[in-house]
Design a protein around this motif. Structure first.
Motif, short mmCIF file in Angstrom:
data_model
loop_
_atom_site.label_atom_id
_atom_site.label_comp_id
_atom_site.label_asym_id
_atom_site.label_seq_id
_atom_site.Cartn_x
_atom_site.Cartn_y
_atom_site.Cartn_z
N ILE A 24 -9.40 -27.61 -63.86
CA ILE A 24 -9.67 -28.35 -62.67
C ILE A 24 -10.67 -27.72 -61.77
O ILE A 24 -10.50 -26.31 -61.53
CB ILE A 24 -8.30 -28.52 -62.16
CG1 ILE A 24 -7.26 -29.07 -63.09
CG2 ILE A 24 -8.27 -29.22 -60.77
CD1 ILE A 24 -7.58 -30.14 -63.76
N ALA A 25 -11.04 -28.36 -60.70
CA ALA A 25 -12.36 -27.84 -60.23
C ALA A 25 -11.82 -27.07 -58.96
O ALA A 25 -10.58 -27.54 -58.44
CB ALA A 25 -13.21 -29.07 -59.66
N ASN A 26 -12.36 -26.25 -58.36
CA ASN A 26 -11.96 -25.53 -57.16
C ASN A 26 -10.56 -24.61 -57.30
O ASN A 26 -10.60 -24.13 -58.33
CB ASN A 26 -11.97 -26.52 -56.01
CG ASN A 26 -13.18 -27.32 -55.57
OD1 ASN A 26 -14.21 -26.71 -55.99
ND2 ASN A 26 -13.34 -28.70 -55.61
N PHE A 27 -9.82 -25.00 -56.44
CA PHE A 27 -8.55 -24.15 -56.37
C PHE A 27 -7.30 -24.96 -56.59
O PHE A 27 -6.12 -24.53 -56.38
CB PHE A 27 -8.38 -23.48 -55.05
CG PHE A 27 -9.57 -22.47 -54.72
CD1 PHE A 27 -10.02 -21.59 -55.59
CD2 PHE A 27 -10.03 -22.47 -53.27
CE1 PHE A 27 -11.15 -21.00 -55.12
CE2 PHE A 27 -10.88 -21.74 -53.04
CZ PHE A 27 -11.55 -20.89 -53.99
N ASP A 28 -7.41 -26.19 -57.41
CA ASP A 28 -6.36 -27.07 -57.35
C ASP A 28 -5.93 -26.77 -58.72
O ASP A 28 -6.24 -26.26 -59.57
CB ASP A 28 -7.00 -28.37 -57.44
CG ASP A 28 -7.42 -29.02 -55.94
OD1 ASP A 28 -6.68 -28.43 -54.99
OD2 ASP A 28 -8.02 -29.93 -55.95
N TYR A 29 -4.47 -27.50 -58.64
CA TYR A 29 -3.89 -27.07 -59.86
C TYR A 29 -3.41 -28.45 -60.66
O TYR A 29 -3.47 -29.53 -60.06
CB TYR A 29 -2.46 -26.49 -59.67
CG TYR A 29 -2.42 -25.05 -59.27
CD1 TYR A 29 -2.78 -24.05 -60.06
CD2 TYR A 29 -2.02 -24.90 -57.93
CE1 TYR A 29 -2.80 -22.90 -59.64
CE2 TYR A 29 -2.00 -23.61 -57.42
CZ TYR A 29 -2.54 -22.49 -58.33
OH TYR A 29 -2.55 -21.32 -57.68
N SER A 30 -3.02 -28.30 -62.02
CA SER A 30 -2.53 -29.62 -62.74
C SER A 30 -1.51 -29.04 -63.85
O SER A 30 -1.99 -28.19 -64.57
CB SER A 30 -3.68 -30.19 -63.46
OG SER A 30 -3.16 -31.35 -64.59
N PHE A 31 -0.40 -29.51 -63.94
CA PHE A 31 0.46 -29.17 -64.99
C PHE A 31 0.97 -30.32 -65.71
O PHE A 31 1.87 -29.94 -66.90
CB PHE A 31 1.91 -28.66 -64.29
CG PHE A 31 1.54 -27.38 -63.66
CD1 PHE A 31 1.48 -26.09 -64.38
CD2 PHE A 31 1.18 -27.17 -62.10
CE1 PHE A 31 1.10 -24.96 -63.83
CE2 PHE A 31 0.82 -26.07 -61.62
CZ PHE A 31 0.89 -24.85 -62.31
N SER A 32 0.43 -31.49 -65.55
CA SER A 32 0.89 -32.82 -66.55
C SER A 32 0.34 -32.32 -67.94
O SER A 32 1.06 -32.90 -68.68
CB SER A 32 0.39 -34.01 -65.74
OG SER A 32 -1.12 -33.99 -65.94
N GLY A 33 -0.70 -31.76 -68.10
CA GLY A 33 -1.46 -31.80 -69.42
C GLY A 33 -0.59 -30.68 -70.13
O GLY A 33 -0.38 -30.66 -71.47
N LEU A 34 -0.04 -29.58 -69.46
CA LEU A 34 0.80 -28.58 -69.91
C LEU A 34 2.11 -29.09 -70.62
O LEU A 34 2.45 -28.83 -71.81
CB LEU A 34 1.06 -27.38 -68.80
CG LEU A 34 2.09 -26.55 -69.53
CD1 LEU A 34 1.53 -25.63 -70.81
CD2 LEU A 34 2.35 -25.32 -68.29
N LYS A 35 2.51 -30.15 -70.01
CA LYS A 35 3.89 -30.66 -70.25
C LYS A 35 3.78 -31.41 -71.47
O LYS A 35 4.34 -31.45 -72.48
CB LYS A 35 4.42 -31.44 -69.06
CG LYS A 35 5.14 -30.79 -67.86
CD LYS A 35 5.92 -31.60 -66.92
CE LYS A 35 5.17 -32.97 -66.74
NZ LYS A 35 5.95 -33.62 -65.53
N THR A 36 2.59 -32.15 -71.58
CA THR A 36 2.17 -33.02 -72.74
C THR A 36 1.84 -32.32 -74.02
O THR A 36 2.31 -32.52 -75.10
CB THR A 36 1.03 -33.81 -72.42
OG1 THR A 36 1.29 -34.78 -71.27
CG2 THR A 36 0.81 -34.69 -73.38
N SER A 37 1.13 -31.01 -73.80
CA SER A 37 0.84 -30.13 -74.82
C SER A 37 2.13 -29.55 -75.35
O SER A 37 2.24 -29.49 -76.62
CB SER A 37 0.08 -28.97 -74.26
OG SER A 37 -0.01 -27.98 -75.23
N PHE A 38 2.95 -29.26 -74.55
CA PHE A 38 4.37 -28.65 -74.89
C PHE A 38 5.24 -29.49 -75.62
O PHE A 38 5.72 -29.32 -76.65
CB PHE A 38 5.10 -27.89 -73.66
CG PHE A 38 6.27 -27.22 -73.97
CD1 PHE A 38 6.15 -25.94 -74.43
CD2 PHE A 38 7.53 -27.84 -74.01
CE1 PHE A 38 7.23 -25.04 -74.54
CE2 PHE A 38 8.76 -27.20 -74.07
CZ PHE A 38 8.62 -25.65 -74.54
N LEU A 39 5.25 -30.75 -75.23
CA LEU A 39 5.94 -31.76 -76.05
C LEU A 39 5.58 -32.14 -77.37
O LEU A 39 6.27 -32.39 -78.36
CB LEU A 39 5.89 -33.26 -75.08
CG LEU A 39 6.50 -34.38 -75.83
CD1 LEU A 39 8.03 -33.91 -75.85
CD2 LEU A 39 6.35 -35.60 -74.90
#
Length: 339
Positions: A207-222
């Motif tokens: 993700i650009a700059n200092f922003d976060y994203s955790f939806s992809g991690l949840k999908t990857s884990f599932l």
């Protein structure tokens, strides 16, 4: 003489009241709600009903513990938002009624701002060091993941935030996928201590700059669990500790990578941690490592001030009281608020 502020917190599923004199906390009482455990998450309607049952006893105990009576209170501060609307309405209504009855000022508080200002709470008989301005605060909770640039007690700017899910939500939802009870975050932390944090790898977002994203991690884990359970139906049971340790490491790495980048970009070495997820032992250790590696001055709150609590509302109320930032009886809660 320092003002005495009564703080009320009711944004989610904890009913809390605190009394503060100046910057010194006199009491901080929290009543949790066990009713949500069987549902795997907070049920808004049940939460608001529990707040109605808890708020009078909690306020009574907070004032008793502080050794004060209603006539001693200079002002009442309450959480206006963000949070669950029904829960916020209970705290707001109580605060308005108390202020009206006592003819004292009413102070609205942003719940996120209060998490940051929890670092300024002092305890009787001791004086701890507080962050120097400007400082960066990593604010991580079930609903928020933000990097906040704090220029003054009431002057804050979000320079990075999640574009979808928060870190705390990722912990809880991945825990649910593994069949762990709610809330899953603390249990993952506990199980991770017995596991190998490098046993498995999960997706990290770009993700650009200092922003976060955790939806992809949840999908990857599932998907990771789905694929392995096909070959071993008991995969989770056989690898629970390693899964927790690897998941926790991934989330902490994501959080810290952006924070390090923000610190380097701004040149700020005063670094604070706040929010419910700041109780996570791996995240706290990452801060200690950052102190050593990057020569940061770090500030980690006491466990009692990490989760939702009224002490942080009261200290914010104190700073607003000094500036006479009061609101009228027409004030209404907001489920969604930003810094």
């Amino acid at each position: 003489m320092d003002p005495i502020i009564l703080g009320i917190e009711s944004s989610c599923d904890d009913t809390s009241a605190a009394v503060i004199k100046g910057e010194t906390i006199l009491s901080n009482v929290i009543a949790g709600q066990k009713v949500h455990e069987e549902y795997g998450g907070v049920v808004p309607e049940l939460a608001s009903r529990a707040h109605q049952q808890n708020i009078i006893p909690v306020v009574h105990k907070a004032m008793k513990d502080a050794g004060v009576v209603p006539s001693d209170i200079s002002a009442i501060a309450f959480t206006r938002g963000p949070g669950l609307m029904g829960s916020l309405m209970v705290g707001t209504s109580f605060a308005k009624g108390f202020a009206l009855a006592r003819k004292i000022p009413l102070i609205e508080v942003n719940h996120l701002q209060a998490h940051v200002l929890a670092h300024f709470i002092q305890e009787p008989g001791s004086k701890h060091e507080v962050p120097k301005f400007p400082f960066l605060c990593l604010l991580v909770s079930g609903g928020n993941s933000q990097i906040v640039l704090v220029r003054d007690v009431l002057k804050m700017e979000i320079i990075g935030q999640t574009i979808d899910d928060a870190a705390g939500e990722a912990f809880d939802k991945c825990a649910k996928v593994m069949g762990l009870p709610y809330p899953g975050g603390p249990l993952i932390d506990k199980l991770a201590k017995e596991g190998n944090p490098t046993a498995f790898e999960f997706a990290k977002p770009r993700i650009a700059n200092f922003d976060y994203s955790f939806s992809g991690l949840k999908t990857s884990f599932l998907y990771f669990l789905r694929d392995h359970i096909k070959n071993d139906p008991d995969f989770v049971a056989h690898h629970r500790e390693d899964l927790c340790a690897s998941l926790q490491k991934t989330i902490v790495d994501i959080l810290m990578d952006k924070l390090v980048a923000a610190a380097k970009k701004t040149g700020i070495k005063e670094i604070a941690l706040a929010g419910g997820v700041s109780a996570n032992s791996a995240l706290r250790q990452a801060f200690l490592d950052g102190q050593e590696k990057y020569k940061w001055n770090i500030y980690i709150p006491k466990f009692s001030y990490t989760t939702d609590n009224a002490a942080m509302i009261a200290i914010t109320g104190f700073f607003k009281y000094q500036r006479k930032e009061f609101v009228g009886q027409d004030v209404a809660p907001f489920a969604r608020m930003v810094l």
